[in-house]
Motif scaffolding. Structure first.
Motif, PDB file in Angstrom:
ATOM      1  N   ARG A  63      -0.727 -13.564   5.408  1.00 17.01           N
ATOM      2  CA  ARG A  63      -1.149 -13.809   4.038  1.00 17.01           C
ATOM      3  C   ARG A  63      -2.035 -15.042   3.922  1.00 17.01           C
ATOM      4  O   ARG A  63      -2.369 -15.444   2.824  1.00 17.01           O
ATOM      5  CB  ARG A  63       0.078 -13.962   3.138  1.00 17.01           C
ATOM      6  N   THR A  80       1.768  -1.628   4.159  1.00 18.31           N
ATOM      7  CA  THR A  80       1.171  -2.396   3.078  1.00 18.31           C
ATOM      8  C   THR A  80       2.045  -3.610   2.777  1.00 18.31           C
ATOM      9  O   THR A  80       3.239  -3.617   3.084  1.00 18.31           O
ATOM     10  CB  THR A  80       1.014  -1.557   1.791  1.00 18.31           C
ATOM     11  N   ASP A  81       1.419  -4.592   2.186  1.00 22.52           N
ATOM     12  CA  ASP A  81       2.117  -5.823   1.834  1.00 22.52           C
ATOM     13  C   ASP A  81       1.529  -6.327   0.530  1.00 22.52           C
ATOM     14  O   ASP A  81       0.308  -6.279   0.337  1.00 22.52           O
ATOM     15  CB  ASP A  81       1.931  -6.866   2.943  1.00 22.52           C
ATOM     16  N   TYR A  82       2.383  -6.789  -0.372  1.00 25.99           N
ATOM     17  CA  TYR A  82       1.934  -7.241  -1.677  1.00 25.99           C
ATOM     18  C   TYR A  82       2.523  -8.611  -2.002  1.00 25.99           C
ATOM     19  O   TYR A  82       3.698  -8.881  -1.701  1.00 25.99           O
ATOM     20  CB  TYR A  82       2.361  -6.255  -2.772  1.00 25.99           C
ATOM     21  N   GLY A  92       4.119 -11.163  -4.656  1.00 29.20           N
ATOM     22  CA  GLY A  92       5.078 -10.873  -5.706  1.00 29.20           C
ATOM     23  C   GLY A  92       4.429 -10.563  -7.038  1.00 29.20           C
ATOM     24  O   GLY A  92       4.892  -9.699  -7.796  1.00 29.20           O
ATOM     25  N   SER A  93       3.327 -11.239  -7.330  1.00 28.09           N
ATOM     26  CA  SER A  93       2.642 -11.042  -8.608  1.00 28.09           C
ATOM     27  C   SER A  93       1.966  -9.676  -8.695  1.00 28.09           C
ATOM     28  O   SER A  93       1.642  -9.209  -9.787  1.00 28.09           O
ATOM     29  CB  SER A  93       1.601 -12.140  -8.807  1.00 28.09           C
ATOM     30  N   ALA A  94       1.720  -9.055  -7.553  1.00 24.20           N
ATOM     31  CA  ALA A  94       1.022  -7.773  -7.513  1.00 24.20           C
ATOM     32  C   ALA A  94       1.972  -6.583  -7.362  1.00 24.20           C
ATOM     33  O   ALA A  94       1.616  -5.461  -7.736  1.00 24.20           O
ATOM     34  CB  ALA A  94       0.020  -7.760  -6.366  1.00 24.20           C
ATOM     35  N   LYS A  95       3.121  -6.826  -6.834  1.00 21.89           N
ATOM     36  CA  LYS A  95       4.050  -5.732  -6.533  1.00 21.89           C
ATOM     37  C   LYS A  95       4.440  -4.982  -7.802  1.00 21.89           C
ATOM     38  O   LYS A  95       4.791  -5.581  -8.820  1.00 21.89           O
ATOM     39  CB  LYS A  95       5.286  -6.303  -5.851  1.00 21.89           C
ATOM     40  N   GLY A  96       4.316  -3.666  -7.739  1.00 14.74           N
ATOM     41  CA  GLY A  96       4.647  -2.831  -8.887  1.00 14.74           C
ATOM     42  C   GLY A  96       3.513  -2.617  -9.861  1.00 14.74           C
ATOM     43  O   GLY A  96       3.583  -1.728 -10.714  1.00 14.74           O
ATOM     44  N   ARG A  97       2.446  -3.411  -9.760  1.00 11.13           N
ATOM     45  CA  ARG A  97       1.302  -3.256 -10.660  1.00 11.13           C
ATOM     46  C   ARG A  97       0.036  -2.873  -9.917  1.00 11.13           C
ATOM     47  O   ARG A  97      -0.812  -2.160 -10.445  1.00 11.13           O
ATOM     48  CB  ARG A  97       1.052  -4.566 -11.416  1.00 11.13           C
ATOM     49  N   ALA A 151      -2.892  -8.492  -1.647  1.00 13.10           N
ATOM     50  CA  ALA A 151      -2.351  -7.296  -0.996  1.00 13.10           C
ATOM     51  C   ALA A 151      -3.055  -7.077   0.334  1.00 13.10           C
ATOM     52  O   ALA A 151      -4.184  -7.524   0.524  1.00 13.10           O
ATOM     53  CB  ALA A 151      -2.517  -6.068  -1.884  1.00 13.10           C
ATOM     54  N   THR A 186      -2.020  -1.415  -6.355  1.00 12.90           N
ATOM     55  CA  THR A 186      -1.882  -0.541  -5.200  1.00 12.90           C
ATOM     56  C   THR A 186      -3.122  -0.658  -4.328  1.00 12.90           C
ATOM     57  O   THR A 186      -4.239  -0.472  -4.811  1.00 12.90           O
ATOM     58  CB  THR A 186      -1.702   0.922  -5.623  1.00 12.90           C
TER      59      THR A 186
END
Length: 123
Positions: A105, A58-60, A62-67, A49, A69
């Motif tokens: 990234r 912010t940028d996440y 895919g494995s971190a998005k939604g879980r 992230a 912050t």
């Protein structure tokens, strides 16, 4: 110059949460984009992230998005990573990084790194 020190890692069961914190020193902290990367045994350092200078961007991964912050407090010179719904595949050493940019990234683009903090998620 920016010096970064991570804390907050540990052992947690699958489905649990951890909050990582990174304390930064250096008067130019506010001009840096900040990010979290992680490195699992035998794997490259992967982007998790990132957050821009003013917290508006912010940028996440895919494995971190939604879980996960990411947040920063420029008054306290800290950047945090709240991690929820952790899974065994999240096990890694987590690193805080700083760069004079946002939206990249690639680890090589970051100028400063912390020493890392271990996160272990048991099944």
């Amino acid at each position: 110059q920016v010096r970064l020190v991570e804390s907050g890692g540990g052992l947690v069961q699958a489905g649990g949460s951890l909050r990582l914190s990174c304390a930064a020193s250096g008067h130019t902290f506010r001009s840096y984009g900040l990010a979290w990367f992680r490195s699992a045994p035998g794997k490259e350092r992967d982007f998790v992230a990132a957050i821009g200078w003013s917290s508006g961007s912010t940028d996440y991964a895919g494995s971190a998005k939604g879980r996960f912050t990411i947040s920063r407090d420029n008054a306290k010179n800290t950047v945090d990573l709240q991690m929820n719904s952790l899974q065994p595949e999240d096990t890694a050493v987590y690193y805080c990084a700083a760069a004079r940019l946002f939206g990249v990234r690639t680890a090589a683009a970051y100028d400063y790194w912390g020493q890392g903090t271990q996160v272990t998620v048991s099944s």
